[in-house]
Design an enzyme around this catalytic site. Sequence first.
Site, PDB file in Angstrom:
ATOM      1  N   GLU A  44      48.380  10.973  42.755  1.00 48.76           N
ATOM      2  CA  GLU A  44      49.635  10.915  41.890  1.00 48.76           C
ATOM      3  C   GLU A  44      50.743  11.292  43.074  1.00 48.76           C
ATOM      4  O   GLU A  44      50.777  12.683  43.111  1.00 48.76           O
ATOM      5  CB  GLU A  44      49.761  11.285  40.561  1.00 48.76           C
ATOM      6  CG  GLU A  44      51.091  11.354  39.874  1.00 48.76           C
ATOM      7  CD  GLU A  44      51.415  12.155  38.745  1.00 48.76           C
ATOM      8  OE1 GLU A  44      52.404  12.513  38.517  1.00 48.76           O
ATOM      9  OE2 GLU A  44      50.361  12.519  38.082  1.00 48.76           O
ATOM     10  N   ARG A  48      59.549  12.974  43.977  1.00 51.99           N
ATOM     11  CA  ARG A  48      60.385  14.109  43.929  1.00 51.99           C
ATOM     12  C   ARG A  48      61.084  14.258  45.226  1.00 51.99           C
ATOM     13  O   ARG A  48      61.729  14.987  45.501  1.00 51.99           O
ATOM     14  CB  ARG A  48      59.690  15.594  43.625  1.00 51.99           C
ATOM     15  CG  ARG A  48      59.169  15.589  42.291  1.00 51.99           C
ATOM     16  CD  ARG A  48      58.280  16.803  42.046  1.00 51.99           C
ATOM     17  NE  ARG A  48      57.515  16.704  40.847  1.00 51.99           N
ATOM     18  CZ  ARG A  48      56.565  17.562  40.366  1.00 51.99           C
ATOM     19  NH1 ARG A  48      56.261  18.747  41.171  1.00 51.99           N
ATOM     20  NH2 ARG A  48      55.944  17.342  39.264  1.00 51.99           N
ATOM     21  N   LYS A 131      50.230  11.508  29.244  1.00 47.19           N
ATOM     22  CA  LYS A 131      50.163  12.508  29.842  1.00 47.19           C
ATOM     23  C   LYS A 131      50.914  13.685  29.040  1.00 47.19           C
ATOM     24  O   LYS A 131      51.751  13.728  28.364  1.00 47.19           O
ATOM     25  CB  LYS A 131      51.171  12.398  31.084  1.00 47.19           C
ATOM     26  CG  LYS A 131      51.449  13.713  31.794  1.00 47.19           C
ATOM     27  CD  LYS A 131      52.504  13.607  33.000  1.00 47.19           C
ATOM     28  CE  LYS A 131      52.745  14.817  34.023  1.00 47.19           C
ATOM     29  NZ  LYS A 131      53.758  14.537  34.897  1.00 47.19           N
TER      30      LYS A 131
END
Length: 214
Positions: A44, A48, A131
């Site tokens: 993943e 960012r 999640k």
Amino acid sequence: MTSPADVAAALGRARLVPVVVLDDAADAGPLADALVAGGLPVAEVTFRTAAAADAIRAMADRGDLLLGAGTVLTPAQVDQAVAAGASYVVSPGLSRAVVERCADHGVLALPGAVTATEVQAALEFGLGTVKFFPAGTSGGAPAIAALTAPFADVRFIPTGGIGPADLAEYLRIDAVVAVGGSWMVPRDRIRAGDFATVRRLTAEAVALGRADQG
């Protein structure tokens, strides 16, 4: 295109999802090599940094990794992630706009949900896997176990604050599909080009996951 159900099943087989922050897309290739060599062909890549889309593209083009985009906050980022080759999209929270854009693209959406209200909202959006983030400060494995009572069909991917010491506690819960973590892909080691350490940590994480299954 791989279906969302197929992607969810593949994550379940992997049992672990390395959560990666890449500052330079040039590191994507060596990182992918380290993950594959360590026995964990999944990642993943978080949105960012500005390098995220290019890094996902470089890793997805190899064809031997299951690539997801993380920290996706907007529909525009969903578009960027899918265009780069992401097969699933992970968000820290639950956004209808993001979930709907994922559905438009036919990719798996994994929004963050830690309360009963959030899990129920995810179900209303047609989702069966969420999640659980941030796991470490949201009750951890006991909280997930408690949520499985009213939400027996929901599956969880706990992420955030998880390390080798508590990995087994999460993996023992039947409702946990896989566990997300960054301990096997330390940002400082990637920056330093120390992919031998990444490979070793990845292999150790995989061995831990398999030991729990055994």
